[in-house]
Design an enzyme around this catalytic site. Structure first.
Site, short mmCIF file in Angstrom:
data_model
loop_
_atom_site.label_atom_id
_atom_site.label_comp_id
_atom_site.label_asym_id
_atom_site.label_seq_id
_atom_site.Cartn_x
_atom_site.Cartn_y
_atom_site.Cartn_z
CB CYS A 170 -0.93 0.02 1.21
SG CYS A 170 -1.65 -1.58 1.62
CB SER A 623 24.67 47.36 -52.30
OG SER A 623 25.36 48.56 -52.02
#
Length: 670
Positions: A170, A623
């Protein structure tokens, strides 16, 4: 209110679950707030004098499983125990809830899972020999044995930390949480999943209502005078854990923190192997408080094991009282409750159910009621204990310390676990974010993508306190990328709801801020093209400069270097105030100024895109744009590029003025 940290705290940053009548965490929480008993009746005798009810908590749609999502064939999925299937889904959802995609997370992620005994082999496979014999013996074993549940998740989700199946009856799931915490502190993993898995099939009195400790009236009455046994149930719970220091540094959402955890065993000092031990439980609780370095009076809630059995409840309260009385004589200040009054006893998943309930309670600052309590068990001396049963919904107020809680889980065989939890620390708010947010969704099918979109809209509607930038970030970095995708651009919650909730727009089109696309067969390359002079203007990219820190940082870096060559602050020319605006506009036309400014803007934009993950396969420029491309390609450094650009602009400006002619004709025609 102050909280002291010692560096051993663990943050809970993700949650996922499957509990009775609760498909997800939020449904489970609402049932807790409403005091719902999530129990189903199996059979009920007709003898009124000796009425007996067989009942338990069951999961809905446990036969549903998206096998292809996880890469399973239909036959593989058919012979696989539901415990394997459902934990895969919960592990995936928990990581998503925490905001992590295991495919992107390179640090190790661990998996610690407490897994109950499976019944699928006995009740589903053995009665069907044709199905059973359709796969080999090894595949059958791997598909049904509980020991392979965590490692299958590690394999399917590619988790490389420790992967351990825990079995202490458990208390298995809370022991799994403890071991995950220890693994994180030892540096074995960076994140860890900790889980409890208990799915018994068929879901009926045969598997969930054994005679020994089961309540004959179908109710679990923890701590009540009428307590006469517990109920069985199925469920899965998963939490994602991380060291608190790491969670704070990573700005994870923190539901709560684990201040300390302890496990031990009763040994032989009790009346029988299956019996609980007051001494063993006392040692567990007291030691956990010492490890967490907290005073018992600062703990204002205990999520008890609380089975509702005549033997177990009095022993548990006596043990809790002894542990607290070591440092306080205060009475009736600490609330207690048991989620088993809602769900029954979930076997290996019992502890994780209590942990998730308590984590949500700390996060929402509310204490849900413990059910079926009307008169205290006469064998429990509540009046002289620190405790009272929290039998109604209450606001969880502080008592001068941060909100703190204990969570207990005790297993048949004597392995006990106790955790000390504390509310999440207040974190400083995140820095301001950009105005518009990008919400990304993806799925494996168009239908799933539609569902994901609707779910996102629903999430916004139900969580008005969640911040749009946080959600956008999690969707971008904390979700797996699947073939079918959708992107939503939203300025606020309202626009996000409107766009997300609408039907998917046509493939590869942009409509009202949302775009959907089918999967690409490959990853098409991205090319950056940088323009030349003539595109400059006043306030160029000003909104980006003001809203994107990285872009501003790169621009300022360029401007500061250029100031040494140009003897002027280009920021004042590019982003002028109203008065010198006309003068700045004329100055910006000068080649000696225009070219350096264009270079800086183009370079900063490229850096911003690259920081967002857009990586160019090629760089082209025209450019002055050629110099930006060359610099980003590593031909020369930024300092060298800016020196060249400044000199180039000055030399070109000193040249005699010329002219340019553009002719829209092909070369042969000219």
């Amino acid at each position: 209110m102050t909280s002291e940290f010692n560096g051993l705290e663990i943050a809970i940053i993700g949650l996922a679950s499957r509990f009775a009548k609760s498909a997800n965490i939020e449904e489970f929480w609402q049932h807790l707030l409403n005091g719902k008993e999530l129990i189903s009746i199996f059979t009920e005798t007709e003898d009124r004098e000796n009425q007996s009810v067989k009942a338990g908590s069951i999961l809905e749609n446990i036969e549903w499983f998206d096998a292809s999502f996880f890469g399973f064939s239909p036959r593989e999925a058919e012979v696989m125990d539901p415990q394997h299937r459902l934990f895969l889904e919960c592990a995936w959802e928990a990581l998503e809830n925490a905001g992590y995609d295991s495919a992107r997370e390179t640090r190790p992620i661990g998996v610690y899972a407490g897994v109950g005994m499976g019944y699928y082999l006995y009740h589903n496979l053995l009665p069907n020999p044709e199905l059973l014999n359709s796969v080999g013996s090894l595949q059958r074993l791997i598909g049904v044995d509980k020991d392979y549940v965590p490692t299958r998740v590690s394999y399917k989700l590619d988790l490389k930390g420790p992967s351990v199946s825990v079995g202490t009856a458990c208390s298995s799931s809370l022991v799994a949480v403890h071991l995950a915490c220890q693994s994180l502190l030892a540096g074995e993993c960076y994140l860890s999943l900790a889980a409890g898995v208990a799915v018994k099939v068929p879901q009926n009195e045969l598997t969930l209502s054994p005679d020994e400790i089961i309540s004959p009236d179908g109710h679990c009455r923890a701590f009540d005078a009428g307590a006469n046994g517990t109920l069985g149930g199925n469920g899965i719970g998963t939490v994602v854990l991380k060291r608190l220091e790491d969670a704070i540094a990573d700005r994870d959402y923190i539901y709560a923190i684990i201040k300390g955890s302890v496990i031990n065993n009763d040994g032989a000092g009790k009346i029988g192997y299956t019996a609980p031990s007051e001494e063993g439980q006392t040692r567990t609780i007291r030691t956990a408080q010492m490890v967490a370095e907290v005073h018992p009076e600062s703990i204002s809630y205990i999520e008890a094991h609380g089975t509702g059995t005549p033997l177990g409840d009095p022993i548990e309260i006596a043990a809790m009282t002894r542990a607290f009385r070591a440092h306080t004589q205060k009475k009736n200040y600490c609330a207690i409750g048991s989620v088993k009054t809602n769900l029954g006893h979930l076997d290996a998943a019992a502890g994780i159910a209590g942990l998730i309930k308590t984590t949500l309670s700390l996060d929402r600052q509310l204490l849900p009621p413990s059910l079926n309590f009307s008169q205290p068990n006469p064998r429990i001396d509540f009046a002289n204990s620190p405790f009272y049963v929290n039998d109604k919904l209450r606001e969880w107020t502080r008592n001068g310390s941060p909100r703190r809680a204990g969570v207990s889980s005790f297993g048949i065989g004597g392995t006990n676990a106790h955790l000390i939890l504390e509310e999440a620390p207040l974190l400083s708010p995140a820095s301001s974010s950009r105005r518009w947010q990008l919400l990304l969704l993806s799925a494996k099918t168009p239908t799933a993508l539609e569902t994901a979109s609707q779910n996102l809209a629903k999430f916004f509607q139900e969580n008005p306190d969640k911040k749009l930038p946080d959600i956008a970030y999690t969707l971008q970095v904390g979700r797996r990328e699947f073939p079918y995708r959708r992107a939503v651009v939203a300025e606020n919650r309202e626009s996000a709801i409107a766009v997300s909730g609408a039907g998917l727009c046509p493939i590869a089109t942009l409509t009202n801020g949302a775009m959907s696309a089918t999967p690409a067969l490959d990853n098409p390359p991205v090319v950056f093209l940088f323009p030349g002079q003539g595109s400059q203007h006043i306030n160029m990219a000003r909104e980006v400069y003001e809203s994107e820190p990285l872009f501003r940082q790169e621009c300022d870096r360029c401007f500061e270097i250029l100031q040494g060559y140009l003897d002027t602050d280009l920021r004042q020319l590019l982003y002028p105030t109203e008065e010198p605006r006309k003068e700045a506009k004329n100055t910006l036309k000068q080649t000696a100024i225009a070219q350096p400014i264009l270079f800086a803007i183009e370079y900063a934009l490229a850096r911003l895109w690259m920081a967002w993950g857009v990586r160019p396969a090629a760089l082209l420029g025209h450019s002055i744009g050629e110099y930006v491309a060359a610099c980003l390609a590593g031909i020369f450094s930024l300092e060298q590029a800016l020196a060249i650009v400044a000199l180039r602009g000055r030399l070109m400006q000193d040249c005699t003025g010329g002219a340019m002619l553009s002719v829209e004709l092909g070369a042969q025609e000219v």
